[in-house]
Structure formats: structure tokens, C-alpha cells
Design a protein around this motif. Structure first.
Motif, PDB file in Angstrom:
ATOM      1  N   ASP A 102       0.650  -1.164   0.009  1.00  0.00           N
ATOM      2  CA  ASP A 102       0.054  -0.243  -0.167  1.00  0.00           C
ATOM      3  C   ASP A 102       0.955   1.216  -0.034  1.00  0.00           C
ATOM      4  O   ASP A 102       1.674   1.462   1.054  1.00  0.00           O
ATOM      5  CB  ASP A 102      -0.960   0.130   1.167  1.00  0.00           C
ATOM      6  CG  ASP A 102      -1.857  -1.094   1.283  1.00  0.00           C
ATOM      7  OD1 ASP A 102      -2.501  -1.268   0.176  1.00  0.00           O
ATOM      8  OD2 ASP A 102      -2.002  -1.713   2.413  1.00  0.00           O
ATOM      9  N   PRO A 103       0.506   2.219  -0.882  1.00  0.00           N
ATOM     10  CA  PRO A 103       1.687   3.396  -0.824  1.00  0.00           C
ATOM     11  C   PRO A 103       1.090   4.345   0.073  1.00  0.00           C
ATOM     12  O   PRO A 103      -0.073   4.496   0.322  1.00  0.00           O
ATOM     13  CB  PRO A 103       1.034   3.876  -2.301  1.00  0.00           C
ATOM     14  CG  PRO A 103       0.467   2.886  -3.132  1.00  0.00           C
ATOM     15  CD  PRO A 103      -0.162   1.886  -2.156  1.00  0.00           C
ATOM     16  N   ARG A 128       1.895   4.555 -10.100  1.00  0.00           N
ATOM     17  CA  ARG A 128       0.831   3.828  -8.881  1.00  0.00           C
ATOM     18  C   ARG A 128       0.659   4.434  -7.697  1.00  0.00           C
ATOM     19  O   ARG A 128      -0.343   4.795  -7.237  1.00  0.00           O
ATOM     20  CB  ARG A 128       1.401   2.464  -8.946  1.00  0.00           C
ATOM     21  CG  ARG A 128       0.198   1.604  -8.084  1.00  0.00           C
ATOM     22  CD  ARG A 128       0.597   0.194  -8.143  1.00  0.00           C
ATOM     23  NE  ARG A 128       1.649  -0.206  -7.302  1.00  0.00           N
ATOM     24  CZ  ARG A 128       1.651  -0.268  -5.886  1.00  0.00           C
ATOM     25  NH1 ARG A 128       0.364  -0.179  -5.413  1.00  0.00           N
ATOM     26  NH2 ARG A 128       2.717  -0.683  -5.266  1.00  0.00           N
ATOM     27  N   ALA A 129       1.631   4.697  -7.010  1.00  0.00           N
ATOM     28  CA  ALA A 129       1.831   5.419  -5.606  1.00  0.00           C
ATOM     29  C   ALA A 129       1.157   6.811  -5.759  1.00  0.00           C
ATOM     30  O   ALA A 129       0.360   7.042  -4.696  1.00  0.00           O
ATOM     31  CB  ALA A 129       3.261   5.435  -5.280  1.00  0.00           C
ATOM     32  N   ALA A 177      -2.626   6.397  -5.921  1.00  0.00           N
ATOM     33  CA  ALA A 177      -3.202   5.821  -4.819  1.00  0.00           C
ATOM     34  C   ALA A 177      -3.270   6.962  -3.751  1.00  0.00           C
ATOM     35  O   ALA A 177      -4.168   7.088  -3.042  1.00  0.00           O
ATOM     36  CB  ALA A 177      -2.442   4.697  -4.470  1.00  0.00           C
ATOM     37  N   CYS A 178      -2.103   7.732  -3.570  1.00  0.00           N
ATOM     38  CA  CYS A 178      -2.261   8.832  -2.332  1.00  0.00           C
ATOM     39  C   CYS A 178      -3.185   9.904  -3.038  1.00  0.00           C
ATOM     40  O   CYS A 178      -4.029  10.253  -2.203  1.00  0.00           O
ATOM     41  CB  CYS A 178      -0.725   9.369  -2.549  1.00  0.00           C
ATOM     42  SG  CYS A 178       0.346   8.377  -1.841  1.00  0.00           S
ATOM     43  N   ALA A 225      -5.951   9.451  -4.732  1.00  0.00           N
ATOM     44  CA  ALA A 225      -7.236   9.087  -4.600  1.00  0.00           C
ATOM     45  C   ALA A 225      -7.752   8.768  -3.325  1.00  0.00           C
ATOM     46  O   ALA A 225      -8.837   9.259  -2.744  1.00  0.00           O
ATOM     47  CB  ALA A 225      -7.322   7.427  -5.423  1.00  0.00           C
ATOM     48  N   ARG A 226      -6.954   8.495  -2.376  1.00  0.00           N
ATOM     49  CA  ARG A 226      -6.974   8.527  -0.857  1.00  0.00           C
ATOM     50  C   ARG A 226      -7.310   9.576  -0.279  1.00  0.00           C
ATOM     51  O   ARG A 226      -8.323   9.993   0.428  1.00  0.00           O
ATOM     52  CB  ARG A 226      -5.880   7.792  -0.208  1.00  0.00           C
ATOM     53  CG  ARG A 226      -6.214   7.442   1.099  1.00  0.00           C
ATOM     54  CD  ARG A 226      -4.962   6.820   1.942  1.00  0.00           C
ATOM     55  NE  ARG A 226      -3.812   7.559   1.709  1.00  0.00           N
ATOM     56  CZ  ARG A 226      -2.616   6.991   1.145  1.00  0.00           C
ATOM     57  NH1 ARG A 226      -2.601   5.679   0.731  1.00  0.00           N
ATOM     58  NH2 ARG A 226      -1.511   7.924   0.862  1.00  0.00           N
TER      59      ARG A 226
END
Length: 113
Positions: free
Chosen positions: A38-39, A96-97, A100-101, A103-104
Motif C-alpha cells: 500500500d502506497p 501507481r503510488a 493511490a495517494c 485517490a485516498r
């Protein structure tokens, strides 16, 4: 000369990825945690500086984390056993990281106070 590398820190179950400048200082840093990778960090030194100058440092840190201080020579030892990466390998993980960051951050908005 820019270098890309990664190192695993078993104590925290985190993979660290670095893009380093010619002096061995981080330009960008990624941290992937746990078995799902998980990033938790996808930070850029130049973005961090800009965010600090514009008063948005806290927001940047909340979304992307921060780049470690010091150079590669400061981290060697204590379980830091880096392996070289290609630029393409780093960029794949970076994309990818960052996604993800971002989107979070969009799904965890702060409530009005």
C-alpha cells in the motif's frame, strides 16, 4: 547523475524507493507498506518546497508524505541495503503510488469545523 534504488525495511514492512540526485540526496521518495504494498508516501522534494513556500505544506504532507532528510550516505547500514532500479521501474511505481495517494486524499475529506 541521477540514481534510482529501493530498499526493504523488515522492521516496519516497508519498501522505500528513491530517486537521488548526483550528490545522493532524494529528489522523490515512495514508501509501500505491508504485503499489499500500500502506497503511504509518494513525495517530491521540489513539490514539497513549493507547498511550503505557498503555505500548503500541511496539505501536501497529508496527501503525499515527505522526502527523507539527508543523503544516501546517511542511511547506509542499520538494515539499509539498497538495490539499483532503472528509471522505468521507478516511474512505474511512482505513477501507481501517486494515483493511490491522490485517490485516498479525495475520499478522506476533512469535516468542516
Amino acid at each position: 547523475m541521477t540514481r534510482w534504488l529501493r530498499s526493504y525495511w523488515a522492521e516496519e514492512d516497508i519498501w522505500f524507493y528513491f530517486e537521488l540526485d548526483a550528490r545522493g540526496y532524494p529528489i522523490r521518495q515512495i514508501e509501500l507498506e505491508g504485503p499489499a504494498l500500500d502506497p503511504i508516501v509518494a513525495a517530491s522534494q521540489s513539490e514539497w518546497r513549493t507547498a511550503m513556500q505557498t503555505g500548503n505544506g500541511d496539505e501536501y504532507h497529508a496527501v503525499y508524505g515527505s522526502v527523507g532528510e539527508g543523503g544516501i550516505h546517511d542511511w547506509e547500514g542499520d538494515g539499509f541495503d539498497p538495490e539499483d532500479l532503472t528509471a522505468a521501474e521507478f516511474e512505474t511505481v511512482w505513477a501507481r503510488a501517486r494515483a493511490a495517494c491522490g485517490a485516498r486524499a479525495r475520499t478522506h475529506t476533512m469535516p468542516d469545523v
